[in-house]
Design a protein around this motif. Structure first.
Motif, mmCIF file in Angstrom:
data_model
loop_
_atom_site.group_PDB
_atom_site.id
_atom_site.type_symbol
_atom_site.label_atom_id
_atom_site.label_comp_id
_atom_site.label_asym_id
_atom_site.label_seq_id
_atom_site.Cartn_x
_atom_site.Cartn_y
_atom_site.Cartn_z
ATOM 1 N N ILE A 97 -4.862 3.041 5.377
ATOM 2 C CA ILE A 97 -3.746 3.944 5.672
ATOM 3 C C ILE A 97 -3.476 3.992 7.170
ATOM 4 O O ILE A 97 -2.330 3.894 7.620
ATOM 5 C CB ILE A 97 -4.045 5.361 5.137
ATOM 6 C CG1 ILE A 97 -4.137 5.347 3.616
ATOM 7 C CG2 ILE A 97 -2.973 6.353 5.606
ATOM 8 C CD1 ILE A 97 -4.625 6.664 3.005
ATOM 9 N N ALA A 98 -4.547 4.120 7.954
ATOM 10 C CA ALA A 98 -4.400 4.228 9.409
ATOM 11 C C ALA A 98 -3.757 2.981 10.000
ATOM 12 O O ALA A 98 -2.900 3.069 10.895
ATOM 13 C CB ALA A 98 -5.764 4.478 10.054
ATOM 14 N N LEU B 238 0.829 -1.206 0.000
ATOM 15 C CA LEU B 238 0.000 0.000 0.000
ATOM 16 C C LEU B 238 0.868 1.263 0.000
ATOM 17 O O LEU B 238 1.848 1.359 0.739
ATOM 18 C CB LEU B 238 -0.908 0.014 1.235
ATOM 19 C CG LEU B 238 -1.881 1.189 1.338
ATOM 20 C CD1 LEU B 238 -2.974 1.080 0.285
ATOM 21 C CD2 LEU B 238 -2.492 1.256 2.737
ATOM 22 N N THR B 239 0.491 2.220 -0.831
ATOM 23 C CA THR B 239 1.153 3.528 -0.841
ATOM 24 C C THR B 239 0.096 4.609 -0.662
ATOM 25 O O THR B 239 -1.082 4.389 -0.944
ATOM 26 C CB THR B 239 1.914 3.783 -2.161
ATOM 27 O OG1 THR B 239 0.987 3.740 -3.247
ATOM 28 C CG2 THR B 239 3.004 2.738 -2.373
ATOM 29 N N TRP B 240 0.535 5.758 -0.182
ATOM 30 C CA TRP B 240 -0.391 6.872 0.005
ATOM 31 C C TRP B 240 0.387 8.180 -0.006
ATOM 32 O O TRP B 240 1.620 8.180 0.077
ATOM 33 C CB TRP B 240 -1.176 6.722 1.304
ATOM 34 C CG TRP B 240 -0.332 6.641 2.556
ATOM 35 C CD1 TRP B 240 0.176 7.677 3.283
ATOM 36 C CD2 TRP B 240 0.103 5.457 3.215
ATOM 37 N NE1 TRP B 240 0.899 7.220 4.358
ATOM 38 C CE2 TRP B 240 0.855 5.850 4.350
ATOM 39 C CE3 TRP B 240 -0.075 4.090 2.978
ATOM 40 C CZ2 TRP B 240 1.449 4.938 5.230
ATOM 41 C CZ3 TRP B 240 0.503 3.183 3.858
ATOM 42 C CH2 TRP B 240 1.243 3.608 4.965
ATOM 43 N N THR B 241 -0.306 9.270 -0.115
ATOM 44 C CA THR B 241 0.347 10.572 -0.167
ATOM 45 C C THR B 241 0.397 11.185 1.227
ATOM 46 O O THR B 241 -0.322 10.766 2.143
ATOM 47 C CB THR B 241 -0.416 11.532 -1.099
ATOM 48 O OG1 THR B 241 -1.704 11.789 -0.541
ATOM 49 C CG2 THR B 241 -0.553 10.928 -2.487
ATOM 50 N N LYS B 242 1.222 12.182 1.365
ATOM 51 C CA LYS B 242 1.323 12.888 2.640
ATOM 52 C C LYS B 242 -0.007 13.536 3.006
ATOM 53 O O LYS B 242 -0.396 13.548 4.174
ATOM 54 C CB LYS B 242 2.429 13.946 2.573
ATOM 55 C CG LYS B 242 3.826 13.380 2.446
ATOM 56 C CD LYS B 242 4.868 14.487 2.411
ATOM 57 C CE LYS B 242 6.269 13.913 2.296
ATOM 58 N NZ LYS B 242 7.313 14.971 2.274
ATOM 59 N N GLU B 243 -0.672 14.085 2.009
ATOM 60 C CA GLU B 243 -1.944 14.759 2.274
ATOM 61 C C GLU B 243 -2.997 13.768 2.774
ATOM 62 O O GLU B 243 -3.797 14.085 3.650
ATOM 63 C CB GLU B 243 -2.442 15.456 0.998
ATOM 64 C CG GLU B 243 -3.681 16.322 1.208
ATOM 65 C CD GLU B 243 -3.503 17.359 2.308
ATOM 66 O OE1 GLU B 243 -4.454 17.556 3.095
ATOM 67 O OE2 GLU B 243 -2.410 17.962 2.381
ATOM 68 N N GLU B 244 -2.992 12.550 2.199
ATOM 69 C CA GLU B 244 -3.935 11.531 2.659
ATOM 70 C C GLU B 244 -3.682 11.169 4.117
ATOM 71 O O GLU B 244 -4.627 11.031 4.912
ATOM 72 C CB GLU B 244 -3.815 10.272 1.794
ATOM 73 C CG GLU B 244 -4.470 10.370 0.431
ATOM 74 C CD GLU B 244 -4.358 9.071 -0.330
ATOM 75 O OE1 GLU B 244 -5.408 8.497 -0.706
ATOM 76 O OE2 GLU B 244 -3.215 8.597 -0.545
ATOM 77 N N GLY C 53 -19.517 4.642 10.320
ATOM 78 C CA GLY C 53 -18.108 4.779 10.662
ATOM 79 C C GLY C 53 -17.571 6.120 10.219
ATOM 80 O O GLY C 53 -18.135 6.763 9.326
ATOM 81 N N TRP C 54 -16.480 6.555 10.852
ATOM 82 C CA TRP C 54 -15.941 7.859 10.471
ATOM 83 C C TRP C 54 -14.620 7.771 9.688
ATOM 84 O O TRP C 54 -13.971 8.771 9.421
ATOM 85 C CB TRP C 54 -15.760 8.751 11.690
ATOM 86 C CG TRP C 54 -15.221 8.100 12.942
ATOM 87 C CD1 TRP C 54 -15.938 7.625 13.997
ATOM 88 C CD2 TRP C 54 -13.838 7.900 13.276
ATOM 89 N NE1 TRP C 54 -15.101 7.129 14.973
ATOM 90 C CE2 TRP C 54 -13.812 7.291 14.561
ATOM 91 C CE3 TRP C 54 -12.627 8.170 12.641
ATOM 92 C CZ2 TRP C 54 -12.620 6.935 15.195
ATOM 93 C CZ3 TRP C 54 -11.445 7.820 13.271
ATOM 94 C CH2 TRP C 54 -11.454 7.213 14.524
ATOM 95 N N LEU C 55 -14.241 6.558 9.275
ATOM 96 C CA LEU C 55 -13.115 6.367 8.365
ATOM 97 C C LEU C 55 -13.589 5.579 7.157
ATOM 98 O O LEU C 55 -14.294 4.570 7.297
ATOM 99 C CB LEU C 55 -11.978 5.595 9.049
ATOM 100 C CG LEU C 55 -11.077 6.338 10.047
ATOM 101 C CD1 LEU C 55 -10.051 5.371 10.637
ATOM 102 C CD2 LEU C 55 -10.386 7.528 9.413
ATOM 103 N N SER C 56 -13.203 6.036 5.963
ATOM 104 C CA SER C 56 -13.525 5.277 4.762
ATOM 105 C C SER C 56 -12.643 4.028 4.716
ATOM 106 O O SER C 56 -11.705 3.881 5.514
ATOM 107 C CB SER C 56 -13.275 6.130 3.520
ATOM 108 O OG SER C 56 -11.888 6.390 3.367
ATOM 109 N N GLU C 57 -12.925 3.137 3.777
ATOM 110 C CA GLU C 57 -12.139 1.903 3.670
ATOM 111 C C GLU C 57 -10.666 2.204 3.406
ATOM 112 O O GLU C 57 -9.776 1.589 4.009
ATOM 113 C CB GLU C 57 -12.707 1.022 2.552
ATOM 114 C CG GLU C 57 -11.995 -0.324 2.438
ATOM 115 C CD GLU C 57 -12.626 -1.235 1.399
ATOM 116 O OE1 GLU C 57 -11.984 -2.234 1.032
ATOM 117 O OE2 GLU C 57 -13.754 -0.941 0.945
#
Length: 545
Positions: free
Chosen positions: A290-291, A67-73, A281-285
């Motif tokens: 990411i979390a 998994l990769t993600w951006t700083k903004e995410e 829920g308050w977080l998307s999939e």
């Protein structure tokens, strides 16, 4: 950090040049570059995937080494965590500390006189409270590991509110003792539970500052309590009740409400954010992915135990025998002696030098405000320079100077405003407890050890509190020369202890470096896969100091 290939990244130190919330998503990581996180090696990733499955880790289905993600995410995820996780914890601590402060304010409103109590009996009641929280610290953690912090913490807060409310009916010192004992049961394990629960959501570099925010809330609560008391204590005579009785009633009700709200909105884990308030829920999939992966890449051991798995007695004893924690435990025993003595006595001391009860409610506000600002600053600096032991010397030296003045200055407890200035300076000392809790958690390198080490740290802290609560005695009043001399000597002992603790961990890391550097890459990988060493005993782990 406990995987061998991270040995080359800053020699296992926490990154200091990276902002919070972006530790695990550098530009390299977003392009899938190898070497950017612990699971870049497929062998290591497979090893931990099996570990997480065997442990039935509640977030194991979200584990994704690719998994990769951006700083903004990641920043967006951290903002949500701060709102929903830190928000509820601050609510809980605000209510909890509100009631602790109410006792101090009640004493300033002649509660002891009306109950025919003296300061020795007041000390004994506070000691009973500390003793109960002490002996229940570890048992409560076993209960929490079984039923979950999201259920136990709110229930503790609700019980705490009911008990505080009941203090409005006190008639003598026996009732005071009983309520102090029951409050001890309700408060046991509170700090430990919060500090461990937050590790489910935050990385090691984020934890210390957020603990500082919690302590800032606790301190600023003293300001709110003082302002609230300034108004509520004026209700004396209404319904034939004293001002301090109305204070217990008002703050007990507020705490009960806060506990009820917390019971509805606290969540068990990152992937279990649905509740009666947030049905979807308050977080998307993707935010859940990411979390989860950001905290596992920060510390892979966080997935080796699920959040409802009880700690066995064997694991408990093994953690307590861990000699690498003993220097930190010793620090927690004596580090907060002055604060443990001064906080419950601050209003009494101000009353003893001639200030009125109403003035005292406002005069205790400045030191708490200064304390909050200095604590946040000290914690932030510690995070930036990646230093713990030496940063904790700052408050030790600060307190030594003020305590020396309180003991040997002829005007101490004689000159009204001079004494007030010294008491303000002493209570304004920055707390290094957030640094200590983050340090303790980081050096555990294991979920099992982390929970027990946090409990053991609180155990020794409470031992120190119990001892400190007998430093100021009736026969030493009102100048407390003997008591302040004891506080000065104990505080001075912190200086060599902190320096020696730093040297100890540096020596431990050096010995491991010598062994690790002699190993080939194949030997290191074989060690990572098959070693029986656990937690901070692994050769590829380096202690923070």
């Amino acid at each position: 950090m406990s995987v061998g290939h991270k040995r080359k990244i800053e020699d296992e130190k926490e990154p200091t040049a990276v902002k919070e919330g972006s530790e695990t998503c550098s530009d390299l990581e977003t392009t899938g570059s190898p070497g950017s996180h612990p699971f870049s090696d497929p062998v290591i990733a497979d090893y931990y995937r099996k570990e997480y499955e065997e442990a039935k880790y509640e977030c194991r289905h979200a584990f994704d080494p690719s998994l990769t993600w951006t700083k903004e995410e990641e920043k967006r995820v951290v903002r949500k965590l701060d709102w929903h996780i830190m928000g509820v914890i601050i609510l809980i601590y605000a209510a909890f500390q509100l009631d602790i402060g109410s006792l101090v304010q009640a004493v300033a409103d002649n509660m002891l006189t009306e109950l025919n109590m003296d300061t020795n009996q007041y000390n004994l009641g506070n000691q009973l409270y500390s003793f109960i929280t002490l002996i229940c610290e570890l048992p409560v953690q076993l209960v929490i590991r079984r039923f979950g912090a999201d259920k136990v913490l709110p229930c503790q807060l609700i019980a705490w509110g009911v008990l505080v409310l009941s203090q409005a009916g006190l008639r003598n010192h026996y009732g005071f003792y009983v309520t102090r004992i029951l409050c001890g049961f309700a408060a046991a394990g509170f700090m430990t539970t919060v500090s461990v629960w937050l590790t489910y959501f935050y990385t090691s570099t984020e934890l210390a500052f957020r603990m500082a925010l919690i302590f800032a809330t606790m301190t600023m609560d003293q300001v709110v309590t003082s302002l609230l008391a300034f108004g509520v204590l004026r209700m004396r005579g209404l319904c034939n009740l004293s001002g301090w009785q109305w204070l217990f009633i008002v703050e007990g009700v507020l705490t009960f409400i806060a506990g009820s709200v917390a019971l509805l909105i606290m969540v068990p884990s990152i992937v279990q954010t649905k509740n009666i308030v947030y049905r979807k829920g308050w977080l998307s999939e993707r935010e859940q992915l990411i979390a989860v992966n950001r905290i596992l890449r920060d510390d892979p051991s966080k997935g080796t135990m699920h959040n409802r798995q009880a700690i066995t007695i064997k694991e408990l004893l093994r953690a307590l025998r861990d000699y690498d924690f003993w220097p930190i435990y010793l620090m927690s025993l004596i580090m907060y002696f002055p604060e443990s003595v001064l906080t419950p006595y601050l209003p009494l001391n101000l009353r003893s030098i001639g200030f009125s009860a109403i003035k005292v409610q406002l005069m205790v506000i400045p030191p708490f405000v200064i304390h909050t600002a200095s604590m946040l600053l000290l914690t932030r600096i510690s995070q930036i320079v990646d230093e713990r032991a030496l940063m904790e010397l700052v408050p030790a030296i600060w307190k030594a100077v003020v305590l020396g003045c309180l003991r040997w200055w002829p005007g101490s407890f004689v000159d009204q405003w001079g004494t007030y200035a010294l008491l303000v300076a002493l209570r304004s000392t920055p707390s290094c407890l957030p640094i200590y809790l983050g340090w303790n958690s980081r050096n555990a390198n294991s979920v099992r050890t982390r929970a027990v080490a946090a409990s053991a740290g609180q155990f020794f802290f409470k031992c120190g509190t119990i001892l400190a609560q007998q430093v100021y005695r009736k026969d030493d009043a009102p100048v407390y020369h003997r008591g302040n001399l004891i506080l000065f000597c104990v505080n001075i002992a912190n200086v060599p202890l902190m320096i020696l603790t730093k040297f100890y961990f540096m020596w431990r890391n050096k010995r491991r470096d010598e062994i690790w550097d002699k190993m080939t890459e194949e030997e290191r990988q074989r060690y990572t896969m098959y070693t029986t060493d656990e937690g901070n005993k692994r050769l590829d782990f380096r202690f923070a100091h």
